[in-house]
Enzyme design. Structure first.
Site, PDB file in Angstrom:
ATOM      1  N   LEU A 215       6.613  10.627   2.724  1.00  7.70           N
ATOM      2  CA  LEU A 215       5.885   9.550   2.074  1.00  7.70           C
ATOM      3  C   LEU A 215       4.482   9.554   2.660  1.00  7.70           C
ATOM      4  CD1 LEU A 215       8.843   8.693   1.431  1.00  7.70           C
ATOM      5  CD2 LEU A 215       8.100   6.325   1.757  1.00  7.70           C
ATOM      6  N   SER A 217       0.605   8.198   2.388  1.00  2.00           N
ATOM      7  CA  SER A 217      -0.316   7.241   1.784  1.00  2.00           C
ATOM      8  C   SER A 217      -1.681   7.883   1.605  1.00  2.00           C
ATOM      9  CB  SER A 217      -0.447   5.994   2.672  1.00  2.00           C
ATOM     10  OG  SER A 217       0.793   5.327   2.743  1.00  2.00           O
ATOM     11  N   GLU A 257      -4.305   3.238  -0.085  1.00  2.00           N
ATOM     12  CA  GLU A 257      -5.354   3.602   0.868  1.00  2.00           C
ATOM     13  C   GLU A 257      -5.525   2.537   1.954  1.00  2.00           C
ATOM     14  OE1 GLU A 257      -8.347   6.054   2.278  1.00  2.00           O
ATOM     15  OE2 GLU A 257      -7.750   6.406   0.194  1.00  2.00           O
ATOM     16  N   GLY A 258      -5.760   3.008   3.175  1.00  2.69           N
ATOM     17  CA  GLY A 258      -6.053   2.089   4.274  1.00  2.69           C
ATOM     18  C   GLY A 258      -4.908   1.155   4.596  1.00  2.69           C
ATOM     19  N   ARG A 259      -3.680   1.699   4.572  1.00  4.82           N
ATOM     20  CA  ARG A 259      -2.484   0.872   4.800  1.00  4.82           C
ATOM     21  C   ARG A 259      -2.378  -0.268   3.790  1.00  4.82           C
ATOM     22  NH1 ARG A 259      -2.090   0.306  11.439  1.00  4.82           N
ATOM     23  NH2 ARG A 259      -2.265   2.527  11.907  1.00  4.82           N
ATOM     24  N   ASP A 291      -0.168  -3.858   8.405  1.00  2.64           N
ATOM     25  CA  ASP A 291       0.150  -2.886   7.360  1.00  2.64           C
ATOM     26  C   ASP A 291       0.506  -3.647   6.097  1.00  2.64           C
ATOM     27  OD1 ASP A 291       1.123  -0.755   5.808  1.00  2.64           O
ATOM     28  OD2 ASP A 291       1.978   0.271   7.549  1.00  2.64           O
ATOM     29  N   ARG A 293       1.168  -2.110   3.119  1.00  7.86           N
ATOM     30  CA  ARG A 293       1.762  -1.196   2.143  1.00  7.86           C
ATOM     31  C   ARG A 293       3.138  -1.663   1.678  1.00  7.86           C
ATOM     32  NH1 ARG A 293       1.073   4.311   5.526  1.00  7.86           N
ATOM     33  NH2 ARG A 293       1.560   2.815   7.176  1.00  7.86           N
TER      34      ARG A 293
END
Length: 359
Positions: A215, A217, A257-259, A291, A293
């Protein structure tokens, strides 16, 4: 007789309208009670128009409020009373930490308490989903309400944002790569209006056995520019190369992007790191969590591709736990320790110390 096809927008479609409006600087109507506008995109003219309607309130996350030493009465957010005559510069100074070290004292700040914090909570969640700074200006809705503005319901907005997106396959085609000539790229589109996500399939991995999976990101700076501030680019290359050597595998390229805070906010975090803050501290000062995400997307993509068990290439135990919690059996965690340099040593140490990465 067949049921009529509905033409009106669903809650998710309403949400996308509202998200686009905030990004353009338009306020939205929340639960028929308040106007809410993102501070980042608000113009002086619209600020003046909102101020003319009554007392203003600035909603910030508890993370940002902690940096500003503002009282938090609503657990996850603070509602700051905006002094009369406040200009846009003052609001943006509270929303954006870029100048905090030069001007650390922004107050005194008076936090409001009582009333319905759900309206502010929905506004902040909407701003986050639009990848804007999580700072929202609120004012009571006048009578009559302004025409042409998007209306959302606070409870429905929060519930919709918590829902797992349904991913639909859009297209797939063969893509020979350096790592493996037998490559295939699958494009999936979520029903919530979010960005598309990709699956890169190497070879023809059997669906009845654990697949070597990653996985990954999206990281424009690391994957495209070859940034040395992170280990993302080397991890992407190493994962695809290992799958190529094995002759089979699947890499999920998730546009988070960017967590999950987006490239613009990631660059803001980079600027804060240049001031001496680590990656977690920078996110918190911006008003985000460590985070942001949603790893449920990865589990959903694997299921769509027909996989139920994986050998997961990761140093992050949270990915293992999230896949397991969403029905994917992780039979093995395969370490992926590459990309260490003098530029990212502190970043990787923070990932290990504060985010639990096994390095």
């Amino acid at each position: 007789m067949t049921d009529a096809i509905p033409l009106g927008p669903t809650p998710a479609e309403h949400l996308n309208r509202a998200r686009a409006d905030l990004r353009m600087g338009l306020p939205v109507i929340v639960s028929g009670q308040v106007l809410a506008a993102a501070v980042e995109t608000l113009s002086p003219e619209r600020l003046a128009a909102m101020a003319a309607l009554g007392p203003l309130t600035l909603a910030l996350t508890a993370r940002r409020a902690e940096t500003l030493k503002a009282r938090v009465y609503d657990t996850d957010l603070a509602r700051i009373a905006v002094p009369e005559g406040t200009d846009l510069g003052w609001l943006r100074a509270l929303a954006d930490p870029a100048d905090d070290l030069r001007v650390p004292m922004k107050g005194p700040l008076r936090s409001e308490r009582g009333g319905d914090a759900g309206l502010a909570r929905a506004g902040i969640a909407l701003a986050k989903s639009a990848q804007l700074l999580p700072a929202v200006l609120l004012v009571a809705l006048p009578a009559p309400a302004p025409e042409g503005l998007t209306r959302i319901d606070a409870a429905t907005t929060l519930a919709t944002l918590e829902q797992e997106a349904i991913l639909a396959p859009v297209a797939a085609a063969r893509v020979p790569m350096r790592a493996a000539e037998a490559g295939r790229l699958h494009i999936f589109r979520p029903d919530d209006g979010g960005e598309e996500h990709y699956a890169i399939e190497i070879g023809t991995p059997p669906r009845d056995k654990p697949v070597l999976a990653r996985l990954h990101s999206a990281c424009f700076t690391g994957d495209v520019l070859g940034s040395l501030k992170c280990d993302c680019g080397p991890q992407l290359d190493a994962a695809l190369t290992q799958m190529g050597h094995k002759g089979a595998g699947v890499l999920l390229y998730l546009n988070q992007e960017g967590r999950g805070i987006g490239l613009a906010n990631k660059m803001r975090a980079y600027s804060l790191q240049d001031q001496g803050f680590d990656t977690v501290e920078a996110n918190h000062r911006l008003g985000f969590e460590d985070d942001e995400r949603d790893f449920r997307i990865g589990a959903a993509l694997l299921r769509k591709l027909g996989f139920s068990s994986v050998r997961l290439l990761t140093n992050n135990p949270a990915k293992v736990a999230m896949l397991e919690a969403n029905g994917i059996n992780v039979v093995e965690r395969v370490p992926l320790k590459v990309g260490l340099s003098r530029h990212n040593a502190a970043y990787l140490a923070t990932k290990a110390a504060k985010s639990g990465h096994i390095l």
